[in-house]
Write an enzyme that holds these catalytic residues in place. Sequence first.
Site, PDB file in Angstrom:
ATOM      1  CE1 TYR A 104       3.315   4.364   9.716  1.00 34.57           C
ATOM      2  CE2 TYR A 104       2.293   2.808  11.219  1.00 34.57           C
ATOM      3  CZ  TYR A 104       2.239   3.980  10.483  1.00 34.57           C
ATOM      4  OH  TYR A 104       1.109   4.760  10.529  1.00 34.57           O
ATOM      5  CD  GLN A 131       0.866  10.860   6.466  1.00 33.80           C
ATOM      6  OE1 GLN A 131       0.266  10.158   5.653  1.00 33.80           O
ATOM      7  NE2 GLN A 131       0.296  11.362   7.543  1.00 33.80           N
ATOM      8  CG  ASN A 178      -3.840   2.415   8.442  1.00 33.37           C
ATOM      9  OD1 ASN A 178      -3.022   2.458   7.522  1.00 33.37           O
ATOM     10  ND2 ASN A 178      -4.326   3.508   9.016  1.00 33.37           N
ATOM     11  CB  SER A 207      -3.886 -11.171  14.767  1.00 31.03           C
ATOM     12  OG  SER A 207      -3.079 -12.000  15.562  1.00 31.03           O
ATOM     13  CD  GLN A 231      -3.894 -13.998  18.208  1.00 38.03           C
ATOM     14  OE1 GLN A 231      -3.645 -13.339  17.213  1.00 38.03           O
ATOM     15  NE2 GLN A 231      -3.204 -13.872  19.324  1.00 38.03           N
ATOM     16  CG  HIS A 237      -5.123  -8.729  17.901  1.00 39.92           C
ATOM     17  ND1 HIS A 237      -4.209  -7.775  18.266  1.00 39.92           N
ATOM     18  CD2 HIS A 237      -4.581  -9.921  18.251  1.00 39.92           C
ATOM     19  CE1 HIS A 237      -3.159  -8.359  18.821  1.00 39.92           C
ATOM     20  NE2 HIS A 237      -3.366  -9.651  18.824  1.00 39.92           N
ATOM     21  CD  GLU A 241      -0.193 -13.715  13.233  1.00 40.46           C
ATOM     22  OE1 GLU A 241       0.496 -12.725  13.535  1.00 40.46           O
ATOM     23  OE2 GLU A 241      -1.447 -13.693  13.194  1.00 40.46           O
ATOM     24  CG  HIS A 242      -0.182 -16.501  16.707  1.00 37.85           C
ATOM     25  ND1 HIS A 242      -0.993 -15.504  16.212  1.00 37.85           N
ATOM     26  CD2 HIS A 242       0.967 -15.897  17.093  1.00 37.85           C
ATOM     27  CE1 HIS A 242      -0.369 -14.340  16.306  1.00 37.85           C
ATOM     28  NE2 HIS A 242       0.829 -14.555  16.831  1.00 37.85           N
ATOM     29  CG  ASP A 269       1.067 -11.667  20.946  1.00 40.12           C
ATOM     30  OD1 ASP A 269       1.592 -12.020  19.873  1.00 40.12           O
ATOM     31  OD2 ASP A 269      -0.165 -11.534  21.092  1.00 40.12           O
ATOM     32  CD  GLU A 309      23.338 -19.069 -21.289  1.00 36.89           C
ATOM     33  OE1 GLU A 309      23.935 -17.996 -21.034  1.00 36.89           O
ATOM     34  OE2 GLU A 309      22.796 -19.772 -20.417  1.00 36.89           O
ATOM     35  CG  HIS A 319      28.783 -13.693 -20.917  1.00 37.95           C
ATOM     36  ND1 HIS A 319      28.184 -12.630 -21.547  1.00 37.95           N
ATOM     37  CD2 HIS A 319      28.303 -13.693 -19.649  1.00 37.95           C
ATOM     38  CE1 HIS A 319      27.369 -12.022 -20.709  1.00 37.95           C
ATOM     39  NE2 HIS A 319      27.420 -12.648 -19.536  1.00 37.95           N
TER      40      HIS A 319
END
Length: 436
Positions: free
Chosen positions: A134, A195, A218, A241, A263, A266, A331-332, A365, A419, A424
């Site tokens: 995506y 979708q 999103n 971010s 950052q 963003h 993250e960074h 990046d 068990e 088994h």
Amino acid sequence: MNLTIRQFSSSAEGFYADLETLLAWDSVSDAGIQKSVADIVEQVRLRGDEAVIEFTNRFDRRDVTSSSELEISREELALAKKRVSPELVASLEAAAKRVHQYHERQKQPSWQYQEENGTVLGQKVTSLDRVGVYVPGGKAAYPSSVLMNVMPAKVAGVSEIIMVVPTPDGFVNDVVLAAAFIAGVDRVFTIGGAQAVAALAYGTQTVPKVDKIVGPGNIYVATAKKMVFGIVGIDMIAGPSEILVVCDGKTDPDWIAMDLFSQAEHDEDAQSILISPDLAFLDSVKESMERLVETQSRQAIIKASLEGRGAFIHVKDMDEAMDIANLVAAEHLELSMDEPEKWVEKIRHAGAIFMGRHTPEALGDYCAGPNHVLPTSGTARFSSPLGVYDFQKRSSLIYCSDVGASELAKIASPIARAESLEAHAMSAEYRMLKGD
């Protein structure tokens, strides 16, 4: 422009509670979004292309009448590349090469070993058959997202890569399509939102069903990915971010200010935090930020991000800075200091670590090589960057010799009977050699 950025001291009472509040992020969608996405996903599952076209026309303001209009051919991708400036194409190709080379080192081979009794054990590593990527669309171009999600899949040996990208109002971004061509995407569909995720997860008459869906989106895309997880694999549910800069106070304040901006620009929910034991340096960086923000085209977003979720943290020393960095699990993480290789040993939780004064997060990046798809919101405590391993699966290999099976049966049978799983036990016992 005057910036109001929160400043904390690690020695202040209640600091760690304040830090927890600062870092808190609730990425869960509300009931309305959940219901809307659930309906879209179910409609695509039941009606396939018909539902995809309906939602694409509604949400992206298009006038599609046939599913054939949703796909962009490889020839069209090649034409898009020709419409992009040669300088940008050269940068995309160079970045793709570097990302590919880095991920080549992540490839994991199959392996096996033989025990003395002839039993063979091992692991078979196999690439996924088909992956969906995506990519956010519209007038915002994210060619780097294409490269970072596609190249590790290519290195892993994924047979077919399907890309989906929304084209609101019919706007097609040539840079994104050029990146898809360079990266070697097999098929591209101009659909987005929940979708698109549903189409990839369940398959339609036109869009093939994939094994895994990766890539940012999103809240509707993130919610849809959560809903279809289990039908397909997903990479992660990413939050806003974030960057954490730890500096000893010796780096140019303008450099650090711009790293924090990188950052903050963003979106308003992005988070930029600076930690330093040098109080005067924190003041210098704030002065730089107030001056430099005026030069930024996205200054309103930067200001909202910094004032809403940004912070300066004054610590007593670098050891304490490392402790806080591990709590944040950013993250960074930039270690802008002398001898970063010494301090990196103290870091246990971070998505990506940028070492030294000349290694801004922005290079990661786009073109340094490591993946920019990273765990956010503290999930670096248990998650890793996107990599080749995300596009491979592992199957265990067990090949018993007659002697090996007999020896293992002696171990397995008592456990199975403990068990209360008699079948088994007997299945194992049937393989026991006479006399054992």
